[in-house]
Scaffold this motif. Sequence first.
Motif, PDB file in Angstrom:
ATOM      1  N   UNK A   2     -22.329  65.259  44.013  1.00 27.26           N
ATOM      2  CA  UNK A   2     -23.307  66.330  44.121  1.00 27.26           C
ATOM      3  C   UNK A   2     -24.147  66.092  45.377  1.00 27.26           C
ATOM      4  N   UNK A   3     -23.908  66.873  46.439  1.00 26.61           N
ATOM      5  CA  UNK A   3     -24.679  66.658  47.673  1.00 26.61           C
ATOM      6  C   UNK A   3     -26.145  67.049  47.489  1.00 26.61           C
ATOM      7  N   UNK A   4     -26.983  66.493  48.323  1.00 24.92           N
ATOM      8  CA  UNK A   4     -28.419  66.798  48.271  1.00 24.92           C
ATOM      9  C   UNK A   4     -28.643  68.185  48.858  1.00 24.92           C
ATOM     10  N   UNK A   5     -29.418  68.995  48.138  1.00 28.57           N
ATOM     11  CA  UNK A   5     -29.707  70.352  48.603  1.00 28.57           C
ATOM     12  C   UNK A   5     -30.802  70.310  49.662  1.00 28.57           C
ATOM     13  N   UNK A   6     -30.594  70.981  50.802  1.00 27.64           N
ATOM     14  CA  UNK A   6     -31.633  70.992  51.839  1.00 27.64           C
ATOM     15  C   UNK A   6     -32.895  71.692  51.345  1.00 27.64           C
TER      16      UNK A   6
END
Length: 41
Positions: free
Chosen positions: A31-35
């Motif tokens: 789960x990538x970090x949301x900007x």
Amino acid sequence: MKKKILMTVATLATIFASIVATSACVFSSYQPVEPKCLEDE
């Protein structure tokens, strides 16, 4: 001799299947970090 070849193929297939399953689990749980600019306020 034939039994030894079949055992080798079965072992290699098992190792290959476990590698594929492990990599699929790793990629699907990432789960990538949301900007900050895309977050809802």
